[in-house]
Design an enzyme around this catalytic site. Structure first.
Site: not given
Length: 331
Positions: A209, A212, A280
């Site tokens: 993302n 990150e 996820d």
């Protein structure tokens, strides 16, 4: 060829696409209650307990999404010899997911995220508090060799492996190197890592993302061009075929070797209900589409659609192949 004609056959191949989820398995526990009164002990609401729900979280949420989309998926991970570990095994088994690849480690605390939700009997319940039970690093022991054996055996027969690293110690660079050296290595190994993007290789694709990616790059990324440049640098550092950077309500950016960056607008609305576990779902949809033979661009489109669907659901949720197909059909 329009997206509908391209993407439908990929979704139809999901039930024949064998995947493995290797990563940190987490239990998401929801405690439900109805407001009763304000406590005399402190300025807090007292809830009358109504019940609890145990849902696969973390890497187990990616696993649950793979299963919901129709893949015959198997997990490779660990749980503790504790009540949350047994509850997580039960939650997976209840979804028809085999747990043969899940190793129980004595003395390890199963990572557990407890969310306390309050609301009236006929109203939506809202999160009023959360606490996390986080383990120390797993203790040394033969479990590590057992985990490696199961991963390498299962991956040899898989079309794709999804790696979900939440930083709890299950995923290691050493085991990824062993996976990469398999003679019958799966066609795709994809990675979603909270804080070790540069350490875990070899992988074929990564799904950071924006936060990150910025942490890995060491700087703020303010424009689509800066995001694409950082994603390309990450792709080169990992030796990956592509990186798909997720940008919240601004969509996604796909960078591939020898191809211009592609900025994909968000699917659906930018007014989300809950972002819990959206990464996820993206990892699951991307990995399954790649394993089913999709090129990176089409796999990214399906992952984008799946992410747009799951954020409209509350709590830790999954997306089905039917929901994906309906969304593709609806444009």
């Amino acid at each position: 060829m329009d997206a509908t004609r391209r993407l439908f056959p990929i979704i139809e191949r999901f039930p024949a696409t064998r995947t493995v989820l290797y990563g940190d398995l987490v239990l998401d526990r929801y405690v439900l209650g109805t407001p009763k009164r304000i406590s005399r002990e402190a300025p807090v609401i007292i809830l009358r307990w109504e019940g609890e729900q145990d849902i696969p979280g973390g890497g187990a949420n990616a696993l649950a999404n793979l299963a919901a989309m129709g893949s015959p998926v198997v997990p490779v991970g660990i749980v503790g010899d504790d009540e949350p570990g047994a509850a997580l095994r039960g939650a997976l088994a209840g979804r028809g997911i085999p747990v043969d690849g899940v190793v129980t480690v004595r003395g390890y605390r199963t990572p557990t995220k407890v969310r306390i939700l309050g609301g009236g009997p006929v109203s939506l319940k809202h999160q009023v508090a959360r606490y996390d039970i986080e383990p120390d690093p797993p203790p040394p022991g033969p479990w590590r060799e057992e985990l490696a054996r199961r991963l390498l055996e299962l991956a040899a027969d898989a079309d794709a492996v999804a790696v979900s690293d939440y930083g709890y110690g299950t995923v290691t660079p050493e085991l990824l190197e062993e996976l990469g050296a398999l003679p019958s290595r799966p066609a795709w190994v994809t990675l979603d890592s909270r804080s070790r993007l540069g350490e875990l290789r070899p992988v074929d694709a990564a799904t950071p993302n924006l936060g990150e990616l910025e942490a890995w790059a060491g700087r703020r990324l303010r424009s689509p061009g800066e995001i694409a440049d950082a994603a390309e640098a990450l792709r080169e550092a990992l030796g990956a075929r592509f990186v798909l950077a997720t940008r919240g309500n601004e969509g996604m950016t796909l960078v591939e070797a020898s191809a211009p960056p592609r900025h994909i607008p968000i699917h659906g609305t930018d007014q989300v209900a809950d972002v819990t576990g959206a990464g996820d779902t993206v990892l699951a949809a991307l990995t399954l589409a790649l394993g089913a033979g999709a090129p990176a661009a089409d796999a990214a489109l399906l992952a984008n659609i799946a992410g747009g669907l799951v954020v409209m659901k509350r709590g830790t949720a999954t997306v089905t192949a039917g929901e994906l197909a309906a969304a593709v059909d609806g444009g």
